[in-house]
Write a protein that holds these residues in place. Sequence first.
Motif, mmCIF file in Angstrom:
data_model
loop_
_atom_site.group_PDB
_atom_site.id
_atom_site.type_symbol
_atom_site.label_atom_id
_atom_site.label_comp_id
_atom_site.label_asym_id
_atom_site.label_seq_id
_atom_site.Cartn_x
_atom_site.Cartn_y
_atom_site.Cartn_z
ATOM 1 N N SER A 325 0.833 -1.208 0.000
ATOM 2 C CA SER A 325 0.000 0.000 0.000
ATOM 3 C C SER A 325 0.867 1.258 0.000
ATOM 4 N N LEU A 326 1.949 1.258 -0.758
ATOM 5 C CA LEU A 326 2.802 2.440 -0.854
ATOM 6 C C LEU A 326 2.056 3.581 -1.531
ATOM 7 N N GLY A 327 2.454 4.815 -1.193
ATOM 8 C CA GLY A 327 1.908 5.987 -1.858
ATOM 9 C C GLY A 327 3.021 6.842 -2.421
ATOM 10 N N LEU A 328 2.787 7.477 -3.558
ATOM 11 C CA LEU A 328 3.767 8.398 -4.129
ATOM 12 C C LEU A 328 4.048 9.530 -3.148
ATOM 13 N N GLN A 329 5.296 9.959 -3.093
ATOM 14 C CA GLN A 329 5.680 11.017 -2.166
ATOM 15 C C GLN A 329 5.698 12.363 -2.872
ATOM 16 N N SER A 330 5.035 13.328 -2.267
ATOM 17 C CA SER A 330 4.990 14.674 -2.835
ATOM 18 C C SER A 330 4.728 15.667 -1.725
ATOM 19 N N LYS A 331 5.640 16.603 -1.507
ATOM 20 C CA LYS A 331 5.457 17.583 -0.447
ATOM 21 C C LYS A 331 4.333 18.539 -0.803
ATOM 22 N N GLY A 332 3.386 18.641 0.085
ATOM 23 C CA GLY A 332 2.221 19.488 -0.151
ATOM 24 C C GLY A 332 1.008 18.692 -0.562
ATOM 25 N N ILE A 333 1.206 17.445 -1.059
ATOM 26 C CA ILE A 333 0.084 16.579 -1.422
ATOM 27 C C ILE A 333 0.392 15.203 -0.837
ATOM 28 N N ASN A 334 -0.038 14.961 0.397
ATOM 29 C CA ASN A 334 0.262 13.709 1.072
ATOM 30 C C ASN A 334 -0.649 12.606 0.562
ATOM 31 N N THR A 335 -0.084 11.387 0.418
ATOM 32 C CA THR A 335 -0.873 10.282 -0.111
ATOM 33 C C THR A 335 -0.703 9.026 0.731
ATOM 34 N N THR A 336 -1.768 8.245 0.824
ATOM 35 C CA THR A 336 -1.754 6.925 1.429
ATOM 36 C C THR A 336 -2.653 6.046 0.575
ATOM 37 N N ALA A 337 -2.065 5.132 -0.145
ATOM 38 C CA ALA A 337 -2.837 4.316 -1.076
ATOM 39 C C ALA A 337 -3.549 3.183 -0.352
ATOM 40 N N ALA A 338 -4.644 2.702 -0.944
ATOM 41 C CA ALA A 338 -5.305 1.502 -0.455
ATOM 42 C C ALA A 338 -4.463 0.288 -0.833
ATOM 43 N N VAL A 339 -4.699 -0.817 -0.169
ATOM 44 C CA VAL A 339 -3.971 -2.044 -0.457
ATOM 45 C C VAL A 339 -4.177 -2.451 -1.917
ATOM 46 N N ASN A 340 -3.076 -2.766 -2.585
ATOM 47 C CA ASN A 340 -3.077 -3.207 -3.990
ATOM 48 C C ASN A 340 -3.601 -2.150 -4.964
ATOM 49 N N GLN A 341 -3.608 -0.887 -4.556
ATOM 50 C CA GLN A 341 -4.126 0.176 -5.418
ATOM 51 C C GLN A 341 -3.011 0.741 -6.308
ATOM 52 N N LYS A 342 -3.414 1.264 -7.443
ATOM 53 C CA LYS A 342 -2.493 1.936 -8.359
ATOM 54 C C LYS A 342 -2.611 3.445 -8.164
ATOM 55 N N GLN A 343 -1.527 4.146 -8.426
ATOM 56 C CA GLN A 343 -1.525 5.605 -8.355
ATOM 57 C C GLN A 343 -0.822 6.188 -9.577
ATOM 58 N N THR A 344 -1.321 7.337 -10.006
ATOM 59 C CA THR A 344 -0.646 8.133 -11.027
ATOM 60 C C THR A 344 -0.499 9.554 -10.500
ATOM 61 N N GLY A 345 0.706 10.088 -10.578
ATOM 62 C CA GLY A 345 0.954 11.440 -10.110
ATOM 63 C C GLY A 345 1.556 12.306 -11.195
ATOM 64 N N VAL A 346 1.166 13.585 -11.212
ATOM 65 C CA VAL A 346 1.672 14.548 -12.192
ATOM 66 C C VAL A 346 2.085 15.813 -11.451
ATOM 67 N N GLN A 347 3.248 16.360 -11.808
ATOM 68 C CA GLN A 347 3.710 17.629 -11.249
ATOM 69 C C GLN A 347 4.297 18.503 -12.351
ATOM 70 N N VAL A 348 3.965 19.777 -12.325
ATOM 71 C CA VAL A 348 4.613 20.778 -13.175
ATOM 72 C C VAL A 348 4.961 21.969 -12.290
ATOM 73 N N GLY A 349 6.108 22.583 -12.541
ATOM 74 C CA GLY A 349 6.493 23.673 -11.657
ATOM 75 C C GLY A 349 7.662 24.470 -12.188
ATOM 76 N N VAL A 350 8.086 25.419 -11.355
ATOM 77 C CA VAL A 350 9.206 26.318 -11.660
ATOM 78 C C VAL A 350 10.217 26.216 -10.533
ATOM 79 N N ARG A 351 11.494 26.125 -10.891
ATOM 80 C CA ARG A 351 12.575 26.081 -9.914
ATOM 81 C C ARG A 351 13.521 27.253 -10.177
ATOM 82 N N HIS A 352 13.798 28.009 -9.115
ATOM 83 C CA HIS A 352 14.731 29.137 -9.228
ATOM 84 C C HIS A 352 15.746 29.042 -8.096
ATOM 85 N N SER A 353 17.015 29.158 -8.437
ATOM 86 C CA SER A 353 18.078 29.110 -7.434
ATOM 87 C C SER A 353 18.758 30.466 -7.331
ATOM 88 N N PHE A 354 19.317 30.733 -6.160
ATOM 89 C CA PHE A 354 20.021 32.005 -5.952
ATOM 90 C C PHE A 354 21.186 31.795 -5.013
#
Length: 354
Positions: A325-354
């Motif tokens: 029952s693993l869940g995909l890890q994503s900060k800000g969107i916590n997940t806990t999958a059901a037993v034997n469940q499938k998950q699909t995750g999508v992320q789009v974003g901007v990264r800026h370093s200084f």
Amino acid sequence: MKKSLIALAVLAASGAAMAQSSVSLFGIIDTGIGYIDNATPANGNKWGVGTSGNATSRIGFRGVEDLGGGLKAGFWLEGEVFGDDGNAGGLNFRRRSTVGLEGNFGEVRLGRDQVAGYNKTSSYDLFGQTGVGQFMGWRNWDGAVNTGNVGDENGIRANNLVSYYTPNFSGFKAGISYGFDEVQGESNAGRYIGGNVSYDNGPFSVALSYDRLEISQPARGLGDRDNVTLAGSYNFGVAKLIGIAQQQQYSYDAGGADRKFNNYALGVAAPVGGAGEVKLQYARYDQKATSGEADQLSLGYVHNLSKRTAVYGTVAYLKNKDGSSLGLQSKGINTTAAVNQKQTGVQVGVRHSF
């Protein structure tokens, strides 16, 4: 006249000393939008604004002073930044807060830091140990409690740490960390010891790490978590290939069979058009302690708009089976999958370093 010469000499010496010291501010802000289906045991979906989809958002201060004779003193304070809510819980320096000495002998660090059993071998993860695409081998697989370092049950960082890193010997390097438990009584819960050895030579890189964390588990009592990881990469120029093989083993003082979790990753990354990079990574989580298995496939693209700014997108698919029952890890969107469940995750974003 003498007073003037003395004053000038003092100013010159002061200027020289200042020139040998430096303090800098640095950081990364990474914020994006994400979606994960079947993100709850009731198969509900989650979406929203999250942080650290491509690189962990952070802010820090570091400084170094040249003490002469090849010896340097330095400090490093670094805290995580949550761009989605502006650090509602407050800023701290739990990512790193160290002071140390560095010279021809290598480097010694004191304070809270990433442990030597993690910081090198984890670097082979193509997704940088963040976002929905990351390799999830470093996690608290057996629900352990780290009395001396609450919140650090995955063994990635430790409080009260002493670390030593060798110089580079023709591509060979090594590091070792010891974390004091500083807990009342004789349980030693929270004590850490671990290290790594690595070899880097041109396109070829390989590392081996081992560590032990003394933990407790609500149902099984006091015990040890041992983690062995072998990782490597080879850069062919047109593409880079990586591989990770890991075993986490939990053993308890009260006896019973050891609980093992074997994790593997294989991935490839390739530059695209001079400004972009595409990466594909497969991971298998063989949970021998529970007979569960999970497979994860992650695809990502990063496009650099400049040396400091990039946009990115990641898609990850996770398939649980045999009771997993693993869940995909994503900060800000916590997940806990059901037993034997499938998950699909999508992320789009901007990264800026200084």
